[in-house]
Design a protein around this motif. Structure first.
Motif, PDB file in Angstrom:
ATOM      1  N   ALA A 245       0.830  -1.199   0.000  1.00 56.64           N
ATOM      2  CA  ALA A 245       0.000   0.000   0.000  1.00 56.64           C
ATOM      3  C   ALA A 245       0.864   1.248   0.000  1.00 56.64           C
ATOM      4  O   ALA A 245       0.496   2.274  -0.571  1.00 56.64           O
ATOM      5  N   SER A 246       2.016   1.156   0.643  1.00 56.08           N
ATOM      6  CA  SER A 246       2.890   2.312   0.681  1.00 56.08           C
ATOM      7  C   SER A 246       3.632   2.486  -0.636  1.00 56.08           C
ATOM      8  O   SER A 246       3.953   3.595  -1.023  1.00 56.08           O
TER       9      SER A 246
ATOM     10  N   PRO B 159       7.965   6.239   0.896  1.00 58.00           N
ATOM     11  CA  PRO B 159       6.734   5.466   1.020  1.00 58.00           C
ATOM     12  C   PRO B 159       5.516   6.367   1.172  1.00 58.00           C
ATOM     13  O   PRO B 159       5.571   7.379   1.881  1.00 58.00           O
ATOM     14  N   GLY B 160       4.460   5.986   0.487  1.00 59.55           N
ATOM     15  CA  GLY B 160       3.255   6.792   0.564  1.00 59.55           C
ATOM     16  C   GLY B 160       2.420   6.403   1.760  1.00 59.55           C
ATOM     17  O   GLY B 160       2.658   5.388   2.402  1.00 59.55           O
ATOM     18  N   SER B 161       1.462   7.215   2.062  1.00 54.06           N
ATOM     19  CA  SER B 161       0.589   6.898   3.188  1.00 54.06           C
ATOM     20  C   SER B 161      -0.726   6.350   2.657  1.00 54.06           C
ATOM     21  O   SER B 161      -1.066   6.529   1.492  1.00 54.06           O
ATOM     22  N   PHE B 162      -1.415   5.670   3.508  1.00 50.38           N
ATOM     23  CA  PHE B 162      -2.655   5.040   3.054  1.00 50.38           C
ATOM     24  C   PHE B 162      -3.640   4.982   4.210  1.00 50.38           C
ATOM     25  O   PHE B 162      -3.228   4.916   5.370  1.00 50.38           O
ATOM     26  N   PRO B 163      -4.912   4.975   3.884  1.00 51.15           N
ATOM     27  CA  PRO B 163      -5.902   4.838   4.953  1.00 51.15           C
ATOM     28  C   PRO B 163      -6.054   3.381   5.366  1.00 51.15           C
ATOM     29  O   PRO B 163      -5.628   2.474   4.645  1.00 51.15           O
ATOM     30  N   LEU B 164      -6.648   3.178   6.494  1.00 51.15           N
ATOM     31  CA  LEU B 164      -6.806   1.826   7.041  1.00 51.15           C
ATOM     32  C   LEU B 164      -7.588   0.930   6.097  1.00 51.15           C
ATOM     33  O   LEU B 164      -7.278  -0.241   5.920  1.00 51.15           O
TER      34      LEU B 164
ATOM     35  N   PHE C 212       7.222  -0.794  12.346  1.00 60.15           N
ATOM     36  CA  PHE C 212       7.221  -1.202  10.959  1.00 60.15           C
ATOM     37  C   PHE C 212       6.207  -0.388  10.175  1.00 60.15           C
ATOM     38  O   PHE C 212       6.351  -0.157   8.997  1.00 60.15           O
ATOM     39  N   ILE C 213       5.169  -0.009  10.869  1.00 59.79           N
ATOM     40  CA  ILE C 213       4.164   0.839  10.259  1.00 59.79           C
ATOM     41  C   ILE C 213       4.042   2.078  11.122  1.00 59.79           C
ATOM     42  O   ILE C 213       3.995   1.972  12.349  1.00 59.79           O
ATOM     43  N   PHE C 214       4.007   3.208  10.484  1.00 63.73           N
ATOM     44  CA  PHE C 214       3.832   4.433  11.257  1.00 63.73           C
ATOM     45  C   PHE C 214       2.402   4.902  11.143  1.00 63.73           C
ATOM     46  O   PHE C 214       1.809   4.878  10.074  1.00 63.73           O
ATOM     47  N   LYS C 215       1.915   5.340  12.240  1.00 65.13           N
ATOM     48  CA  LYS C 215       0.551   5.854  12.250  1.00 65.13           C
ATOM     49  C   LYS C 215       0.648   7.363  12.219  1.00 65.13           C
ATOM     50  O   LYS C 215       1.201   7.969  13.135  1.00 65.13           O
TER      51      LYS C 215
ATOM     52  N   SER D   5       4.070   2.655   5.753  1.00 63.20           N
ATOM     53  CA  SER D   5       4.970   1.549   6.112  1.00 63.20           C
ATOM     54  C   SER D   5       6.405   1.987   5.880  1.00 63.20           C
ATOM     55  O   SER D   5       6.728   2.587   4.863  1.00 63.20           O
ATOM     56  N   SER D   6       7.245   1.670   6.818  1.00 63.41           N
ATOM     57  CA  SER D   6       8.610   2.197   6.740  1.00 63.41           C
ATOM     58  C   SER D   6       9.633   1.108   6.526  1.00 63.41           C
ATOM     59  O   SER D   6      10.819   1.352   6.654  1.00 63.41           O
ATOM     60  N   ILE D   7       9.194  -0.096   6.208  1.00 65.73           N
ATOM     61  CA  ILE D   7      10.192  -1.163   6.126  1.00 65.73           C
ATOM     62  C   ILE D   7      10.914  -1.111   4.787  1.00 65.73           C
ATOM     63  O   ILE D   7      10.390  -0.603   3.799  1.00 65.73           O
ATOM     64  N   SER D   8      12.093  -1.645   4.800  1.00 71.72           N
ATOM     65  CA  SER D   8      12.878  -1.671   3.570  1.00 71.72           C
ATOM     66  C   SER D   8      12.369  -2.813   2.689  1.00 71.72           C
ATOM     67  O   SER D   8      11.725  -3.743   3.150  1.00 71.72           O
ATOM     68  N   GLU D   9      12.700  -2.690   1.416  1.00 72.63           N
ATOM     69  CA  GLU D   9      12.249  -3.726   0.496  1.00 72.63           C
ATOM     70  C   GLU D   9      12.875  -5.072   0.859  1.00 72.63           C
ATOM     71  O   GLU D   9      12.266  -6.122   0.698  1.00 72.63           O
TER      72      GLU D   9
END
Lengths: 542, 738
Positions: A394-395, A441-446, A499-502, A516-520
């Motif tokens: 999603a990110s 990474p982009g942000s996304f809604p729940l 791993f995920i930022f709110k 989501s901030s995790i690396s590929e």
């Protein structure tokens, strides 16, 4: 020893019950600790230690000759008033240690406070006043301060009072000294207030009151016996400074050049010849990355050990041949630790130690370790893994592509479909991708996260069932339904693991957005552990 | 295990307040009232674990109550005995778990402690500042490069943190008992809101400093330097790095590193995932202050295996679970949340449910006392017999049902059989370690009663072929292909290919495991002696490894011998599987200690409240059982609950619901009542009409109010989202499908 240990505990106990009557109990305590805790005198404001000559000082700080001379000049001879001083320069360029050593050389009293340790105005004020009042906090006085001081106006009053006291004290002392002995200089009548890490003050209450107050201190006190020295990371321009007070005199500490660093690193080496041959090899590449002494020295410590490994006798003076051998030995390590230091400087050390541990414990461990590198080496529940992957998707993917990626047929088909346009306009694609990279990474809604999650789980469910059957021989009943049940809990634990930022709620839509901030790399590892075809779902890379 | 789980259970155990708990806890799952505080809790995404526990507590209570209500009349008599039995059994299990976990961590703890001592001595080597030096405000001048903070990264390798709270607590106790000053900080202390002040305050609170109004690290330094406190290392445990606020932690680390010479703090940082977490959390200036080393503690998988081994295998006589339950727990652990805490809680629930549902389970508590005649006399044997007759396993086993004596015989048989079983499983698990088979998986497979008959028959086939002992590869392959048990087959295959050294170790461990159980031990002995005979026959006995290296012929010999030995081992495993590994569910009288009801446990553990709410809203009449709805079935009647009507109506819409349409249909349904009701009641018509006419406006208003309230309720339960600014006349459905 027993007595000593017992005695102080008794008054402490009593003090806790009777809150602030430490004055009465301090008598018996002082009887015990008189040997170690004498009341402070004005001499405690001196840096102390062995006296050093200016020449020693200059030789101790290679490359800082002009700065030291400038500061000495600005401080002037004994008992001369001075304008406030603003010492600045990058991290670990020797600002604090030079000032302190200089005062050790000059043997003049100073009141030092680091704005890092004193993290708010009140602690700063109280720490300065404690030092001026020659007050030491201990168990006997309940670790209380000499004066309670919260407001800046109080501080100015208290400070003036304390300074006059201290200066009178100093004057008496110097008169005594003059009359009794003609020792070297004496300590003079001046008191210097040193503020270290001054750049941090800018962040306290938006620097609206404290910064002007401290800069203005010189004007407000109007005491020629007080010298002010500010030590800061950043230049005076970054402080808001058109307030009509006396501008402090700036002294700039530039970064060291390579030769200086070499000299500094060579200072305390047991075998300077060997170390210098080591530096011949390794300093140049590292110097391109960082010029901070402490970073370099922490990086060099394990590296030097590596360098010495082939040598049996570390006090040996290397000849050319040995140098060449050592060079070929170390080259590999240099390049690898260069990479490490670029990211984190603490890690090479930890890695070295951990590998040592494994070697001690024997080979099977080590083998395991090597195997684990490719695998995910921490536990995560299956549904959390799926959720993490969907957050990553999603990110990473633009929301507009979701419909085409996750239709009923699953990802594999769409990949082919998607490729055609990408072949047509590769340039556009490239620029798009670059943009994607720049954006992060982009942000996304729940809702989007949950939708992707459901798609992924339902797609992955069919093959995974078979695999589970094959692999474990255990029927997995209703795995899908189970996975779905407490997704929100998993989400919160993923958020906790960073791993995920709110994010804060979006002002337009009013719902919380995630990122989501995790690396590929990590995402791929997770996907591999699930046997999930992540790459076919990623929008990118033609 | 978790501190908050224990009050829950004691609560439900309390027999004095059954009705109250029944009422209170049924609410959130069946009827929608005003939003209670608990439901608010749920709709906000807050602290995950806590919330879960809240939810868990209620269904458990209800289940317990339901169960006991049904059987109340019968088993009322045994209630206190059951509770007592549960308490004794569970306290046993709990203490076992605790011991096992402590033992598991002890080596890691010792490593950490050794490391701390090293750091401490290294720091002392550089020279100790005296108290005057240490309490001064400026840093100590030395020519040496600034010291680094020693930091141990304890990697817990589980993304969920709950299990490690206990680990770090124990680490703290351990270090304290080994002469360290220990302070523990958690992520709560490193919050953005309180900043560095909050975390220093928390730090100082850990030491006996008395009342301090402004937290300042120099206080700690002067405390440490006076009164011989500096004889001990000062350890600071930060238990969960990932949750800490990075900027505060950075400040803290920088401040500590400024004081590192005066106050040699040794940091222990708990990292849940990888070392990268630290890299991500701190900037390089803080990272370079840390001189870190890595420590690993057991993975959750390892810990799980030790718990399973200790509780379910070694102490299988106390309490056990059926295959389906085991499978459910395993899947829950792997798929849902991989925490031991939840596994242990599930186990506890299973135990509780077992004792509350199975009347004969209370024998158990007495069986533990190992006074087998007492329990028979304590209870009237007739009642017991009655229940026992109902056991399917009792019928199957066809033990002559004469009197208590034969039952006692059966029970003691059960116990011995279980002991044999657990030893066999342990041996198998020991062999499985070479093929990295997890005990949990193996346990599930071994319990599977469906596989058992296959296994049995397979073993018979095997047995015939064993006679010749001339089994070639072909035989073995046939064997493995026939056998259905995946993991056992895997283990057998591995053992067959095991090199001699490893096999010798394995046999030694087997010996140790079976030392107490003479039956299996004898088997092992005979197997070993036969091996020895083989050995004697072969000329080079003890130098197998050497012989392997020299000459092709010798190596061939060794290979032969090797396969012989391996085949013997396989035969031993075979014998174990065949003779002793009857799944617990196939043993007679297993009902006494074996919990099999997976559905109940499932309901209790996975509440799935949202689905439940939806289902209950759609057919509320089934739950309410009111007279009016009963007759009409599914048709929407105005007398139904408002939110229930609204939700049923919402089913006709897509993901967006036009508020006006929705309201209109709601109103028509309500009006429908107003027309119908009077007819059915046969009350005087004019009067009724007057009423409706007179209060028409008021009615409209009340309908609107009811509508609003119902919509709000549905929002609170998380079924829909209120209109946004962009589309003010639409609500959005959030939950779809059951």
């Amino acid at each position: 020893m027993d007595k000593e240990e017992e005695a102080p505990q008794i008054p402490r106990r009593t003090r806790r019950s009777s809150t602030s009557s430490w004055a009465s109990t301090s008598n018996d305590v002082s009887s015990v600790k008189v040997n170690s805790l004498e009341p402070q005198t004005i001499n405690d404001l001196l840096v102390g230690g062995e006296p050093v000559s200016l020449d020693d000082l200059l030789s101790n700080f290679p490359g800082r000759n002009s700065q030291i001379r400038e500061i000495v000049h600005l401080l002037g001879p004994l008992n001369t008033p001075m304008l406030p001083l603003f010492v600045y320069g990058g991290a670990s360029t020797g600002k604090t240690s030079i000032i302190l050593q200089l005062f050790r050389h000059l043997n003049r009293p100073l009141v030092y406070s680091s704005c890092r340790t004193c993290y708010n105005p009140r602690i700063l004020f109280e720490s300065i006043l404690n030092q001026l009042h020659l007050h030491r906090r201990s168990a006997a006085n309940g670790y209380s301060n000499a004066k309670r001081c919260e407001r800046p106006s109080d501080f100015v009053n208290f400070l003036r009072e304390a300074l006059t006291n201290a200066i009178n004290n100093l004057k008496e002392k110097s008169e005594k000294l003059m009359s009794s002995k003609t020792m070297r200089g004496g300590i003079g009548n001046m008191i210097y207030l040193v503020f270290d890490n001054f750049q941090l003050v800018r962040e306290w209450d938006k620097s609206s009151t404290i910064l002007p107050l401290l800069f203005n201190l010189y004007d407000m006190l109007k005491m020629p016996e007080v010298g002010l020295i500010f030590i800061s990371n950043s230049s005076p321009d970054t402080f808001y400074s058109n307030m009509g007070y006396v501008e402090p005199i700036p002294v700039y500490f530039p970064d060291y050049v390579e030769a200086d660093i070499r000299k500094i690193l060579l200072r305390n080496q047991a075998n300077p010849k060997l170390y210098s041959s080591f530096l011949d090899v390794s300093l140049r590449p590292f110097f391109r990355i960082t010029r901070q002494i402490n970073e370099l020295s922490t990086a060099f410590k394990p590296l030097y050990e590596k360098y010495c490994e082939p040598l049996s006798d570390k006090s040996i003076v290397p000849n050319e041949d040995m140098k060449r051998r050592l060079f070929s030995h170390i080259m590999l390590h240099v390049s690898s630790s260069l990479n490490e230091i670029f990211k984190v400087s603490s890690l090479p050390l930890s890695k070295v130690e951990s590998s040592k541990e494994t070697t001690q414990k024997g080979t099977p461990r080590k083998l395991e370790h090597c195997e684990e590198v490719a695998k995910l080496d921490f536990h995560m529940s299956t549904s959390a893994k799926y959720l993490l992957i969907s957050a990553f998707l999603a990110s990473r993917n633009p929301a507009t592509l979701d419909a085409s990626l996750f239709d009923s047929k699953g990802g594999s088909d769409n990949r082919k479909r998607k490729r055609k346009p990408s072949e047509k306009v590769p340039e556009k694609k490239e620029s798009l991708e670059e943009e994607l990279l720049m954006k992060g990474p982009g942000s996304f809604p729940l809702e989007r996260l949950l939708a992707i999650f459901q798609c992924i789980v339902s797609v992955a469910d069919d093959p995974s069932d078979e695999e589970e059957q094959n692999g474990f021989g255990l029927g997995v009943e209703g795995a899908c339904g189970d996975l779905m049940s407490d997704v929100l809990l998993q989400l919160s634990s993923l958020c906790n693991a960073k791993f995920i930022f709110k994010g804060r709620s979006c002002p337009i839509e009013g719902s919380t957005r995630y990122r989501s901030s995790i690396s590929e790399d990590l995402a791929l590892k997770v996907a591999r552990s699930l046997k999930f075809p992540l790459s076919s779902y990623l929008y990118k890379r033609t | 295990m978790a501190p908050s789980s224990s009050p829950i259970v004691t609560d439900s155990l309390d027999p004095s307040t059954p009705t109250e708990t029944l009422d209170n806890d049924l609410q959130p799952f069946f009827v929608l009232h005003k939003p209670s505080s608990r439901r608010k809790d749920r709709s906000s995404t807050g602290q995950g674990k806590q919330r879960k526990r809240n939810e868990l507590s209620s269904p458990q209570n209800t289940k317990k109550q339901e169960g006991s209500v049904n059987e109340e009349c019968d088993y009322h008599l045994f209630k206190p005995l059951q509770i007592e039995a549960f308490n004794s059994v569970w306290s046993r299990i709990e203490s076992t778990i605790k011991d096992v976990l402590r033992d598991l961590n002890s080596s890691a703890f010792k490593d950490i402690q050794r490391w701390i001592l090293e750091c401490f001595n290294a720091a002392r080597l550089h020279g100790e500042p005296n108290i005057t030096e240490a309490t001064r405000s400026f840093p100590i001048l030395s020519n040496a490069t600034p010291g680094q903070l020693s930091a141990a990264l304890v990697i817990t390798r589980n993304i969920e943190f709950v299990d490690d709270i206990l680990t770090f607590e124990e680490l703290g106790h351990f270090l304290k008992s080994h002469g360290c000053h220990v302070a523990k900080l958690s992520s709560v202390d490193f919050s953005m809101k309180n900043g560095i002040a909050g975390c220093l305050k928390a730090l100082l609170r850990e030491f006996p400093l008395g009342e301090i109004d402004s937290a300042d690290i120099s206080i700690l330094a002067s405390w440490y330097r006076e009164q011989d406190n500096n004889n001990k290392p000062l350890v600071l445990i930060i238990s969960d790095l990932e949750r800490c606020c990075g900027s505060v932690l950075t400040e803290f680390v920088l401040m500590l590193s400024e004081w590192v010479v005066k106050l040699p703090v040794i940091l222990i940082i708990g990292v849940a995932t990888t070392v990268d977490a630290l890299r991500n959390a701190l900037p390089s200036c803080a990272l370079q202050c840390l001189c870190s080393s890595k420590f690993m503690i057991g993975t959750p998988d390892e810990r799980m295996d030790t718990i399973v081994e200790a509780v379910l295998v070694k102490h299988s006589t106390t309490f056990n679970i059926g295959h389906k339950v085991a499978l459910f727990l395993r899947n829950y652990f792997i798929n849902q949340d991989g925490t031991l805490t939840s596994f242990i809680r599930a186990l506890k629930l299973a135990c509780l449910l077992h004792f509350s549902m199975e009347p004969v389970s209370l024998i158990h508590g007495h069986m533990l006392a190992e006074d087998q005649k007492d329990w028979i006399s304590a209870l009237s044997p007739e009642i017991l017999l009655k229940y026992m007759d109902e056991f399917p396993s009792y019928d199957r086993s066809q033990i002559a049902s004469q009197a208590g004596k034969s039952i006692a015989q059966g029970l003691s048989d059960l116990i011995t059989e279980k002991k044999l079983w657990s030893t066999a499983v342990l041996c198998l698990c020991e062999a499985g370690k070479y093929s990295k088979v997890r005990l949990l998986d193996l346990f599930c497979e071994v319990l599977n009663p469906d596989l058992y008959p296959h296994r049995d028959s397979v073993c018979h086939i095997r047995n015939e072929k064993d006679q010749g002992l001339s089994s070639t590869n072909g035989h073995s392959q046939q064997y493995s292909s026939v056998q259905t048990g995946g993991l056992i087959r895997q283990i057998v295959r591995k053992v067959r290919d095991l090199p001699t050294g490893a096999l010798g170790q394995l046999i030694k461990r087997w010996e140790k495991l079976t030392a107490d159980i003479s039956e299996i031990h004898d088997k092992l002995k005979t197997f070993q002696s036969s091996v020895r005979c083989e050995d004697r026959r072969s000329p080079r006995k003890s130098s197998k490894d050497i012989s392997k290296r020299y000459g092709s012929k010798a190596s061939l010999d060794a290979d032969n011998e090797l396969t012989m030995l391996n085949l013997q081992a396989v035969a031993f495993i075979d014998c174990l599987v065949r003779n002793y590994m009857r799944p617990i569910e196939c043993m007679p009288f297993h009902e006494i200690s074996c919990f099999k009801n997976v559905e109940k446990l499932q309901v209790v553990l996975i509440g799935d409240p949202r689905r439940r709410i939806q289902a209950d809203l759609l057919d509320s009449h089934k739950i309410l059982r009111c007279s009016c709805c009963n007759k009409t079935g599914n048709a929407l009647l105005p007398s139904r609950q408002d939110s229930s009507i609204l939700y049923s109506l919402a089913q006709e819409h897509g993901d967006l619901i036009n508020l006006h349409d929705w309201f209109q249909s709601f109103r028509t349904i309500l009006h429908q009542t107003n027309k119908r009701k009077p007819k059915s009641k046969q009350s005087p018509q004019p009067k009724k009409r007057k009423d409706t006419a007179g209060s028409g406006d008021q009615n409209e208003a009340s309908i609107q109010a009811r509508f609003c309230r119902a919509v709000t309720e549905m929002q609170i339960t998380g079924l829909l989202r209120m209109p946004s600014k962009r589309r003010p006349d639409f609500v959005q459905r959030v939950a779809f499908g059951l």
